[in-house]
Design a protein around this motif. Sequence first.
Motif, PDB file in Angstrom:
ATOM      1  N   GLU A  28       0.809  -1.213   0.000  1.00  0.00           N
ATOM      2  CA  GLU A  28       0.000   0.000   0.000  1.00  0.00           C
ATOM      3  C   GLU A  28       0.847   1.271   0.000  1.00  0.00           C
ATOM      4  N   LEU A  29       1.894   1.307   0.806  1.00  0.00           N
ATOM      5  CA  LEU A  29       2.687   2.532   0.904  1.00  0.00           C
ATOM      6  C   LEU A  29       3.539   2.761  -0.344  1.00  0.00           C
ATOM      7  N   ALA A  30       4.035   1.685  -0.953  1.00  0.00           N
ATOM      8  CA  ALA A  30       4.773   1.833  -2.211  1.00  0.00           C
ATOM      9  C   ALA A  30       3.850   2.341  -3.312  1.00  0.00           C
ATOM     10  N   ARG A  31       2.625   1.816  -3.338  1.00  0.00           N
ATOM     11  CA  ARG A  31       1.652   2.287  -4.340  1.00  0.00           C
ATOM     12  C   ARG A  31       1.373   3.772  -4.149  1.00  0.00           C
ATOM     13  N   ARG A  32       1.188   4.175  -2.895  1.00  0.00           N
ATOM     14  CA  ARG A  32       0.897   5.575  -2.624  1.00  0.00           C
ATOM     15  C   ARG A  32       2.069   6.480  -3.011  1.00  0.00           C
ATOM     16  N   SER A  33       3.290   6.077  -2.682  1.00  0.00           N
ATOM     17  CA  SER A  33       4.449   6.912  -3.012  1.00  0.00           C
ATOM     18  C   SER A  33       4.598   7.059  -4.520  1.00  0.00           C
ATOM     19  N   ASN A  34       4.308   5.987  -5.263  1.00  0.00           N
ATOM     20  CA  ASN A  34       4.373   6.062  -6.727  1.00  0.00           C
ATOM     21  C   ASN A  34       3.323   7.011  -7.280  1.00  0.00           C
ATOM     22  N   GLU A  35       2.122   6.956  -6.716  1.00  0.00           N
ATOM     23  CA  GLU A  35       1.053   7.835  -7.177  1.00  0.00           C
ATOM     24  C   GLU A  35       1.381   9.304  -6.919  1.00  0.00           C
ATOM     25  N   LEU A  36       1.999   9.561  -5.772  1.00  0.00           N
ATOM     26  CA  LEU A  36       2.319  10.942  -5.401  1.00  0.00           C
ATOM     27  C   LEU A  36       3.641  11.412  -5.996  1.00  0.00           C
ATOM     28  N   GLY A  37       4.441  10.470  -6.505  1.00  0.00           N
ATOM     29  CA  GLY A  37       5.745  10.831  -7.041  1.00  0.00           C
ATOM     30  C   GLY A  37       6.728  11.263  -5.983  1.00  0.00           C
ATOM     31  N   VAL A  38       6.667  10.615  -4.791  1.00  0.00           N
ATOM     32  CA  VAL A  38       7.562  10.965  -3.685  1.00  0.00           C
ATOM     33  C   VAL A  38       8.337   9.726  -3.252  1.00  0.00           C
ATOM     34  N   GLU A  39       9.370   9.942  -2.442  1.00  0.00           N
ATOM     35  CA  GLU A  39      10.118   8.822  -1.885  1.00  0.00           C
ATOM     36  C   GLU A  39       9.234   8.055  -0.898  1.00  0.00           C
ATOM     37  N   LEU A  40       9.544   6.779  -0.701  1.00  0.00           N
ATOM     38  CA  LEU A  40       8.733   5.935   0.170  1.00  0.00           C
ATOM     39  C   LEU A  40       8.679   6.490   1.593  1.00  0.00           C
ATOM     40  N   SER A  41       9.775   7.070   2.046  1.00  0.00           N
ATOM     41  CA  SER A  41       9.816   7.627   3.404  1.00  0.00           C
ATOM     42  C   SER A  41       8.894   8.826   3.560  1.00  0.00           C
ATOM     43  N   GLU A  42       8.450   9.395   2.440  1.00  0.00           N
ATOM     44  CA  GLU A  42       7.553  10.554   2.476  1.00  0.00           C
ATOM     45  C   GLU A  42       6.119  10.169   2.157  1.00  0.00           C
ATOM     46  N   ALA A  43       5.799   8.882   2.217  1.00  0.00           N
ATOM     47  CA  ALA A  43       4.461   8.415   1.845  1.00  0.00           C
ATOM     48  C   ALA A  43       3.406   8.729   2.895  1.00  0.00           C
ATOM     49  N   GLY A  44       3.808   9.148   4.091  1.00  0.00           N
ATOM     50  CA  GLY A  44       2.837   9.606   5.076  1.00  0.00           C
ATOM     51  C   GLY A  44       2.705   8.763   6.326  1.00  0.00           C
ATOM     52  N   ALA A  45       3.478   7.681   6.439  1.00  0.00           N
ATOM     53  CA  ALA A  45       3.424   6.830   7.633  1.00  0.00           C
ATOM     54  C   ALA A  45       4.836   6.585   8.140  1.00  0.00           C
ATOM     55  N   THR A  46       4.968   6.415   9.454  1.00  0.00           N
ATOM     56  CA  THR A  46       6.267   6.125  10.061  1.00  0.00           C
ATOM     57  C   THR A  46       6.378   4.633  10.345  1.00  0.00           C
ATOM     58  N   PRO A  47       7.608   4.120  10.522  1.00  0.00           N
ATOM     59  CA  PRO A  47       7.767   2.714  10.888  1.00  0.00           C
ATOM     60  C   PRO A  47       7.000   2.336  12.151  1.00  0.00           C
ATOM     61  N   VAL A  48       6.975   3.209  13.139  1.00  0.00           N
ATOM     62  CA  VAL A  48       6.247   2.920  14.379  1.00  0.00           C
ATOM     63  C   VAL A  48       4.756   2.772  14.099  1.00  0.00           C
ATOM     64  N   GLN A  49       4.207   3.627  13.242  1.00  0.00           N
ATOM     65  CA  GLN A  49       2.786   3.537  12.902  1.00  0.00           C
ATOM     66  C   GLN A  49       2.477   2.261  12.132  1.00  0.00           C
ATOM     67  N   VAL A  50       3.363   1.879  11.229  1.00  0.00           N
ATOM     68  CA  VAL A  50       3.146   0.643  10.472  1.00  0.00           C
ATOM     69  C   VAL A  50       3.200  -0.559  11.406  1.00  0.00           C
ATOM     70  N   ALA A  51       4.130  -0.559  12.348  1.00  0.00           N
ATOM     71  CA  ALA A  51       4.209  -1.658  13.315  1.00  0.00           C
ATOM     72  C   ALA A  51       2.940  -1.717  14.161  1.00  0.00           C
ATOM     73  N   GLU A  52       2.395  -0.569  14.570  1.00  0.00           N
ATOM     74  CA  GLU A  52       1.161  -0.540  15.351  1.00  0.00           C
ATOM     75  C   GLU A  52      -0.012  -1.071  14.528  1.00  0.00           C
TER      76      GLU A  52
END
Length: 493
Positions: free
Chosen positions: A365-389
């Motif tokens: 999901e996050l890779a798809r979103r970053s591709n759609e927005l044309g941004v790096e994966l780290s800028e897709a809008g979620a942090t590692p802590v949030q993904v783990a939660e």
Amino acid sequence: MSYEDVLTRYEPVIGLETHVELGTKTKMFCGCKTDFGAEPNTQTCPVCLALPGALPVMNRAAIEATIQIGLALNCDIAEWCRMARKNYFYPDMPKNFQTSQYDEPLCVEGYVDVTVDGKEYRIGIERVHIEEDTGKTLHVGGATGRIHGATESLVDYNRAGIPLVEIVTKPVPGLGALAPEVAKAYVAELRDIVRALGVSDVRMEQGSMRCDVNTSLNLPGDDWGTRTETKNVNSLRSVERAVRSEIIRQAGILDDGGKIFQETRHFQETTGDTRSGRSKETATDYRYFPEPDLVPIAADPVWVTSLREALPEKPSVKRARLREEWGISESDMQSAANAGAVELIEETIAAGASPAGARKWWLGELARRSNELGVELSEAGATPVQVAELQKLVDDGKLNDKLARQVLEGVVAGEGDPAAVMASRGLEVVNDTGALTAAVDEAIAANPDIAAKIRDGKVAAAGALVGAVMKTTRGQADAKTVRDLILERLGAS
């Protein structure tokens, strides 16, 4: 013309010049701070503003960081070198020259290995040298943010004098259609290496790492063509797009009988093409000469040896180790590396997620979103802590995958952490046995033919009833629990 068509007739040659701002506390030749985002022109002094009589003093930490980068790139470290003046006019360089290195760089003859489509490519490093950054010019009053059409220009000298390392590759021929992907993979590997050293945050979106992409075309068997230099490309995705675009543009000119001129060009994020900048200077145009106000650099071999022994684990070695720990294939790890997801996955696992769960979200999901927005994966809008939660909520049975995707949408939209989004949107899985049993009985009553098949032993038909219950509960029921209930109610369990 198509990119594939171009590669049937022409051979590309690429080269990359990557600038890395060092994360030192002070500037290269003075004691001014280097904090990012400070008010314009508040981090300046007589030295970095080039006021008369102000003399520079070398930053030892910057020299040390440059040597570390050179060692990590398998370079030879010069026992003696010196700084030079590179003369040109830019309004964002107060001295009207840049203190850099020319014929005697600090680090030479290195290499970086990258893997693309299962094949390893060695990118030769010609030189790694230390210099100072320029200031920042802001053109206002126009539509593009560039000087053309602007009504006025503003200059911020905070960045002028920040230590800057330039890493220059040798020309890289023989890549064929993979030239854009290899360029992207090289910059990604370089970013990982520098980040691992801890000498820069290499945040391309903030300009602390930026890449100039050189591209030329030639017919098979001919000498290399004239190169162009696409300046200040500031994302991995844009590096790949810039190479691809320039290959297509140059092929069109050559096909029409035209000539390629050596020039700088600017990559356009919105259109994906490049626009002409200025004719490219040669070394002679810069009128290099030794910097008279700075002593030569003589790196003590004992110092260099101690820096070599203290180098951190190489990213390529680390990936091999993590691949074993995560239990994934080499191609899966390469996919994660190409997506810029290795560190994100590692941090997500450290926050409590399983390797499979962490990879699922970052590469899905996050890779798809970053591709759609044309941004790096780290800028897709979620942090590692949030993904783990998020994954923990799935593991605990509070969310299923469908509901988790909706929660993730809320997280990246800024609605809060996963638990808060789940509560505010009312997305938690329905675990009320009474409510689920009622929904199951309703689905059985509404579909007697399907229920009869299940009673007769055709349990595969239960899928249709599961779908009906999921629709009734708006997807908030656990599908396995629903299926078990259906089979139990129909005496087929």
